[in-house]
Scaffold this active site. Structure first.
Site, PDB file in Angstrom:
ATOM      1  N   ASN A 124      -5.095  -4.187  -7.281  1.00  0.00           N
ATOM      2  CA  ASN A 124      -6.301  -3.690  -6.616  1.00  0.00           C
ATOM      3  C   ASN A 124      -6.272  -2.186  -6.338  1.00  0.00           C
ATOM      4  OD1 ASN A 124      -8.702  -3.867  -4.581  1.00  0.00           O
ATOM      5  ND2 ASN A 124      -6.967  -3.093  -3.367  1.00  0.00           N
ATOM      6  N   LYS A 164     -11.030   2.480 -16.014  1.00  0.00           N
ATOM      7  CA  LYS A 164     -11.435   1.098 -15.719  1.00  0.00           C
ATOM      8  C   LYS A 164     -11.810   0.340 -16.995  1.00  0.00           C
ATOM      9  CE  LYS A 164     -10.899   1.014 -11.190  1.00  0.00           C
ATOM     10  NZ  LYS A 164      -9.961   0.088 -10.512  1.00  0.00           N
ATOM     11  N   TYR A 169     -12.396   8.173 -14.373  1.00  0.00           N
ATOM     12  CA  TYR A 169     -12.490   6.859 -13.717  1.00  0.00           C
ATOM     13  C   TYR A 169     -13.078   5.823 -14.677  1.00  0.00           C
ATOM     14  CZ  TYR A 169     -13.579   3.284 -10.188  1.00  0.00           C
ATOM     15  OH  TYR A 169     -13.652   2.105  -9.474  1.00  0.00           O
ATOM     16  N   VAL A 179       1.777   2.814  -6.430  1.00  0.00           N
ATOM     17  CA  VAL A 179       1.690   2.092  -7.705  1.00  0.00           C
ATOM     18  C   VAL A 179       1.827   3.008  -8.922  1.00  0.00           C
ATOM     19  CG1 VAL A 179       0.347   0.147  -6.792  1.00  0.00           C
ATOM     20  CG2 VAL A 179      -0.854   2.144  -7.765  1.00  0.00           C
ATOM     21  N   ASP A 224       0.868  -1.182   0.000  1.00  0.00           N
ATOM     22  CA  ASP A 224       0.000   0.000   0.000  1.00  0.00           C
ATOM     23  C   ASP A 224       0.903   1.228   0.000  1.00  0.00           C
ATOM     24  OD1 ASP A 224      -3.270   0.178   0.721  1.00  0.00           O
ATOM     25  OD2 ASP A 224      -2.167   2.058   1.010  1.00  0.00           O
TER      26      ASP A 224
HETATM   27  N1  LIG Z   1     -15.651   0.649  -3.396  1.00  0.00           N
HETATM   28  C1  LIG Z   1     -16.314   0.517  -4.529  1.00  0.00           C
HETATM   29  O1  LIG Z   1     -17.543   0.732  -4.572  1.00  0.00           O
HETATM   30  C2  LIG Z   1     -15.593   0.054  -5.771  1.00  0.00           C
HETATM   31  C3  LIG Z   1     -16.366  -0.357  -6.851  1.00  0.00           C
HETATM   32  C4  LIG Z   1     -15.723  -0.827  -7.991  1.00  0.00           C
HETATM   33  C5  LIG Z   1     -14.348  -0.886  -8.032  1.00  0.00           C
HETATM   34  N2  LIG Z   1     -13.617  -0.469  -6.969  1.00  0.00           N
HETATM   35  C6  LIG Z   1     -12.153  -0.591  -7.074  1.00  0.00           C
HETATM   36  O2  LIG Z   1     -11.700  -1.419  -6.024  1.00  0.00           O
HETATM   37  C7  LIG Z   1     -10.319  -1.150  -5.775  1.00  0.00           C
HETATM   38  C8  LIG Z   1     -10.093  -1.047  -4.276  1.00  0.00           C
HETATM   39  O3  LIG Z   1     -10.752   0.088  -3.780  1.00  0.00           O
HETATM   40  P1  LIG Z   1     -11.550   0.126  -2.380  1.00  0.00           P
HETATM   41  O4  LIG Z   1     -12.962   0.420  -2.725  1.00  0.00           O
HETATM   42  O5  LIG Z   1     -11.209  -1.052  -1.585  1.00  0.00           O
HETATM   43  O6  LIG Z   1     -10.956   1.489  -1.792  1.00  0.00           O
HETATM   44  P2  LIG Z   1     -10.117   1.859  -0.468  1.00  0.00           P
HETATM   45  O7  LIG Z   1      -9.895   3.319  -0.596  1.00  0.00           O
HETATM   46  O8  LIG Z   1     -10.803   1.342   0.751  1.00  0.00           O
HETATM   47  O9  LIG Z   1      -8.740   1.074  -0.660  1.00  0.00           O
HETATM   48  C9  LIG Z   1      -7.819   1.443  -1.662  1.00  0.00           C
HETATM   49  C10 LIG Z   1      -6.413   1.282  -1.125  1.00  0.00           C
HETATM   50  O10 LIG Z   1      -5.514   1.667  -2.180  1.00  0.00           O
HETATM   51  C11 LIG Z   1      -4.502   2.460  -1.609  1.00  0.00           C
HETATM   52  N3  LIG Z   1      -3.932   3.364  -2.615  1.00  0.00           N
HETATM   53  C12 LIG Z   1      -4.474   4.511  -3.101  1.00  0.00           C
HETATM   54  N4  LIG Z   1      -3.616   5.082  -3.963  1.00  0.00           N
HETATM   55  C13 LIG Z   1      -2.529   4.280  -4.016  1.00  0.00           C
HETATM   56  C14 LIG Z   1      -1.295   4.350  -4.709  1.00  0.00           C
HETATM   57  N5  LIG Z   1      -1.008   5.378  -5.529  1.00  0.00           N
HETATM   58  N6  LIG Z   1      -0.404   3.350  -4.526  1.00  0.00           N
HETATM   59  C15 LIG Z   1      -0.672   2.329  -3.686  1.00  0.00           C
HETATM   60  N7  LIG Z   1      -1.804   2.218  -2.990  1.00  0.00           N
HETATM   61  C16 LIG Z   1      -2.721   3.194  -3.157  1.00  0.00           C
HETATM   62  C17 LIG Z   1      -5.162   3.225  -0.487  1.00  0.00           C
HETATM   63  O11 LIG Z   1      -4.188   3.672   0.467  1.00  0.00           O
HETATM   64  C18 LIG Z   1      -6.097   2.173   0.077  1.00  0.00           C
HETATM   65  O12 LIG Z   1      -5.484   1.420   1.096  1.00  0.00           O
HETATM   66  C19 LIG Z   1     -10.000   0.124  -6.574  1.00  0.00           C
HETATM   67  O13 LIG Z   1      -9.304  -0.229  -7.749  1.00  0.00           O
HETATM   68  C20 LIG Z   1     -11.367   0.672  -6.895  1.00  0.00           C
HETATM   69  O14 LIG Z   1     -11.360   1.459  -8.060  1.00  0.00           O
HETATM   70  C21 LIG Z   1     -14.205   0.014  -5.853  1.00  0.00           C
END
Ligand SMILES: NC(=O)c1ccc[n+]([C@@H]2O[C@H](COP(=O)([O-])OP(=O)(O)OC[C@H]3O[C@@H](n4cnc5c(N)ncnc54)[C@H](O)[C@@H]3O)[C@@H](O)[C@H]2O)c1
Length: 253
Positions: free
Chosen positions: A90, A160, A156, A64, A37
Site C-alpha cells: 500500500n 502505477k 506517478y 519500502v 510504515d
Molecule cells: N489518496 C488517493 O486519492 C489515492 C488514489 C489512488 C491511489 N492511492 C494510493 O494509495 C496508497 C496509500 O496512500 P494514501 O492515499 O493512503 O496516502 P497517505 O499519505 O495517507 O498514506 C501513505 C502512507 O505511506 C507511508 N509511506 C510513504 N513513503 C513510505 C516509504 N518510503 N516507506 C514506507 N512507508 C511510506 C506514509 O508514511 C503514510 O503513512 C498509495 O500507494 C497511493 O498511491 C491514493
C-alpha cells in the site's frame, strides 16, 4: 466466522490513510497485522488502536524503498507470527503532477522506488513462503492513475501502470500454485497523500484538474479497506491477476 481469522497480514504504509484503514479492518476480521510504515509514531498509534479494540498487531518500521527494510519486514512477520498469509503493498507517494518535459531523474527514481520497486521486492520476498504452503494473497494498491493518463504526473502515472502490469504478471505466473495477486485502483480518496506532493507543476496540475469535473465524489479509506478485505480473503477465491476499480464511476466516463 471472521473473514481473516488467524491470518497473518503485512500492510505497508499502514500509519495513515488507506493502509491504516486496511490494517484496522483486517485486525477486526481476526488477522494478526504487521503495521509497517516509515513513520514510527503513526504506526504505533495504529497498533495501539487495534490492541485497544482487542486485536493483534505489531509495528515493523520499513522504508519500502530499501531492500534491507523489506527483508526485515517479512522476516520479522515470520519470526513473530510464524508465516505471512496476506501481503498488502500500500505504501506510496504522489509526484508533483509534472508532465514528461519537467520530470527530474530524482523525482522519477524516488516515485518508482516507493511506488513500484517496493511492490516487486516485497512480492519477491513473500513468494518462497507462499510457494512452500501453496497458498497466499497479494493485494497491491495501484490507482485510477494506473489505468488512465490524466490523474497525476508522468512519474506517478507510469509507476502505477507498472504496478498494474506486475500484478497481472504475478497473478498469471503463480495461478496454479494457490497464490492470488490483485490490485485496487482507487479514485480520489481523502487521505494525507497530498503531503507527499512537492514542487507542484502548475501546467501539469491544470491538465490534471480538467478531469476532476467528472469525479462523482471523494471516497474514504474505509471504502477502499472493504475492497482490500474482499481481495485479501477467500471471498475472492476466483479473482486473480486483475484490478478492481473503486472510484464511484469516475473512470467510466
Ligand atoms: N489518496 C488517493 O486519492 C489515492 C488514489 C489512488 C491511489 N492511492 C494510493 O494509495 C496508497 C496509500 O496512500 P494514501 O492515499 O493512503 O496516502 P497517505 O499519505 O495517507 O498514506 C501513505 C502512507 O505511506 C507511508 N509511506 C510513504 N513513503 C513510505 C516509504 N518510503 N516507506 C514506507 N512507508 C511510506 C506514509 O508514511 C503514510 O503513512 C498509495 O500507494 C497511493 O498511491 C491514493
Amino acid at each position: 466466522m471472521m473473514k481473516l481469522q488467524d491470518k497473518v497480514a503485512v500492510v505497508t504504509g499502514a500509519g495513515s490513510g488507506m493502509g491504516r484503514a486496511i490494517a484496522t479492518l483486517y485486525a477486526q476480521e481476526g488477522a494478526k497485522v504487521i503495521v509497517s510504515d516509515i513513520n514510527a509514531e503513526t504506526a504505533q498509534t495504529v497498533v495501539d488502536e487495534i490492541k485497544a479494540q482487542g486485536g493483534e498487531a505489531i509495528v515493523v518500521l520499513a522504508n519500502v524503498a530499501k531492500e534491507e527494510d523489506i527483508q526485515n519486514l517479512i522476516d520479522t512477520a515470520v519470526s513473530t507470527y510464524g508465516t505471512v498469509d496476506v501481503l498488502v503493498n500500500n505504501a506510496g507517494i504522489m509526484d508533483g503532477m509534472e508532465p514528461a518535459a519537467d520530470v527530474s531523474d530524482d523525482k522519477w527514481e524516488r516515485v518508482f522506488a516507493i511506488n513500484t520497486t517496493s511492490v516487486m521486492r516485497a512480492t519477491r520476498k513473500v513468494l518462497p513462503i507462499f510457494l512452500e504452503k501453496q497458498k497466499g494473497v497479494i493485494v497491491n494498491i495501484a490507482s485510477a492513475g494506473g489505468l488512465n493518463g490524466g490523474r497525476a504526473g508522468a512519474a506517478y502515472t507510469a509507476s502505477k501502470h507498472a504496478v498494474v502490469g506486475f500484478t497481472k504478471n504475478t497473478g498469471y505466473m503463480y495461478a496454479e500454485q494457490g497464490i492470488r495477486c490483485n490490485a485496487i485502483a482507487p479514485g480520489a480518496v481523502a487521505t494525507n497523500i497530498s503531503s507527499s506532493m512537492a514542487g507542484l507543476s502548475q501546467f501539469g496540475a491544470g491538465r490534471q484538474q480538467l478531469g476532476m469535473a467528472t469525479n462523482p465524489r471523494i471516497g474514504t479509506s474505509e471504502e477502499i479497506a472493504k475492497v482490500a478485505l474482499f481481495l485479501g480473503s477467500d471471498e475472492s477465491s476466483f479473482v486473480n491477476g486483475t484490478v478492481i476499480t473503486a472510484d464511484a464511476g469516475w473512470s467510466s466516463y
